[in-house]
Design a protein around this motif. Structure first.
Motif, short mmCIF file in Angstrom:
data_model
loop_
_atom_site.label_atom_id
_atom_site.label_comp_id
_atom_site.label_asym_id
_atom_site.label_seq_id
_atom_site.Cartn_x
_atom_site.Cartn_y
_atom_site.Cartn_z
N GLN A 135 0.82 -1.21 0.00
CA GLN A 135 0.00 0.00 0.00
C GLN A 135 0.86 1.26 0.00
O GLN A 135 0.51 2.26 -0.62
CB GLN A 135 -0.94 -0.01 1.20
CG GLN A 135 -2.08 -1.00 1.06
CD GLN A 135 -3.03 -0.99 2.23
OE1 GLN A 135 -2.77 -0.34 3.23
NE2 GLN A 135 -4.13 -1.72 2.10
N LYS A 136 2.00 1.24 0.73
CA LYS A 136 2.91 2.40 0.73
C LYS A 136 3.50 2.62 -0.65
O LYS A 136 3.64 3.76 -1.09
CB LYS A 136 4.01 2.21 1.77
CG LYS A 136 3.55 2.46 3.19
CD LYS A 136 4.71 2.34 4.16
CE LYS A 136 4.25 2.59 5.56
NZ LYS A 136 5.35 2.44 6.54
N ARG A 184 -0.91 4.81 -1.21
CA ARG A 184 -2.10 4.87 -0.36
C ARG A 184 -1.70 5.05 1.09
O ARG A 184 -0.65 4.59 1.52
CB ARG A 184 -2.94 3.60 -0.51
CG ARG A 184 -3.49 3.42 -1.89
CD ARG A 184 -4.34 2.20 -1.96
NE ARG A 184 -4.78 1.96 -3.32
CZ ARG A 184 -5.20 0.80 -3.77
NH1 ARG A 184 -5.24 -0.24 -2.95
NH2 ARG A 184 -5.58 0.66 -5.01
N VAL A 203 -1.81 4.21 4.90
CA VAL A 203 -2.04 2.97 5.65
C VAL A 203 -2.86 3.30 6.89
O VAL A 203 -2.56 4.25 7.61
CB VAL A 203 -0.70 2.31 6.04
CG1 VAL A 203 -0.94 1.04 6.83
CG2 VAL A 203 0.12 2.05 4.81
#
Length: 172
Positions: free
Chosen positions: A148-149, A153, A155
């Motif tokens: 996700q990083k 995005r 977290v």
């Protein structure tokens, strides 16, 4: 003994009923039920009985001419000319002693090892599942956070322990 007093009853007065002031109940002169056959039993306004007379008459059917009966063919019956086979003799096994029956029922070494190995694997997998989940779940979470990083995005931190850990990391 004391005397009983007389009971006085007032006169009963029956009022006069004036029948000429009240309207008499309306009763029909004849009941609505009729006895004529072919009309409804009850005379209802705007009711007409169904017409059961057919408009189209079916054509007359002529009986078909009977066909002469055909003589039945007698099938040929072939009788077997062979002599019946004699039944084969039944082989009777001799009764084995109990010890020999037990020895024959015991599985072979490869069969026993295969069953034992599969049962050991099944039991160990069932016992190790909670421990494996405790090991694998954090690793999967870390991998998901890293993915996700990299995608950019933000977290979402879920537990209070993780929030404290994140705050401590920001202070350093």
């Amino acid at each position: 003994m004391p005397q009983i007093h007389d009971i006085e009853i007032n006169d009963v007065d029956i009022p006069e009923i004036r029948t000429w002031l009240a309207a008499p109940p309306s009763v029909p002169n004849a009941p609505p039920v009729t006895v004529e056959i072919g009309v409804p039993v009850i005379d209802m306004p705007a009711f007409s009985p169904l017409d059961f007379e057919p408009d189209v008459k079916p054509p007359k059917v002529k009986p078909s001419k009977p066909k002469p009966p055909e003589s039945p063919l007698t099938p040929e019956v072939k009788l077997p000319r062979k002599q019946p086979e004699q039944p084969k003799p039944v082989e009777v096994e001799e009764a084995k002693p109990l010890i020999q029956q037990v020895v024959e029922a015991i599985p072979t070494i490869p069969q026993a090892t295969t069953v034992a190995a599969s049962s050991v694997i099944g039991v160990s997998a069932a016992l190790a599942t909670p421990f494996l989940l405790k090991l694998i779940k954090p690793i999967v979470k870390k991998v998901m956070v890293k993915i996700q990083k990299t995608l950019g995005r933000q977290v979402k931190v879920e537990s209070s322990w993780q929030r404290r850990k994140l705050q401590r990391a920001r202070r350093k």
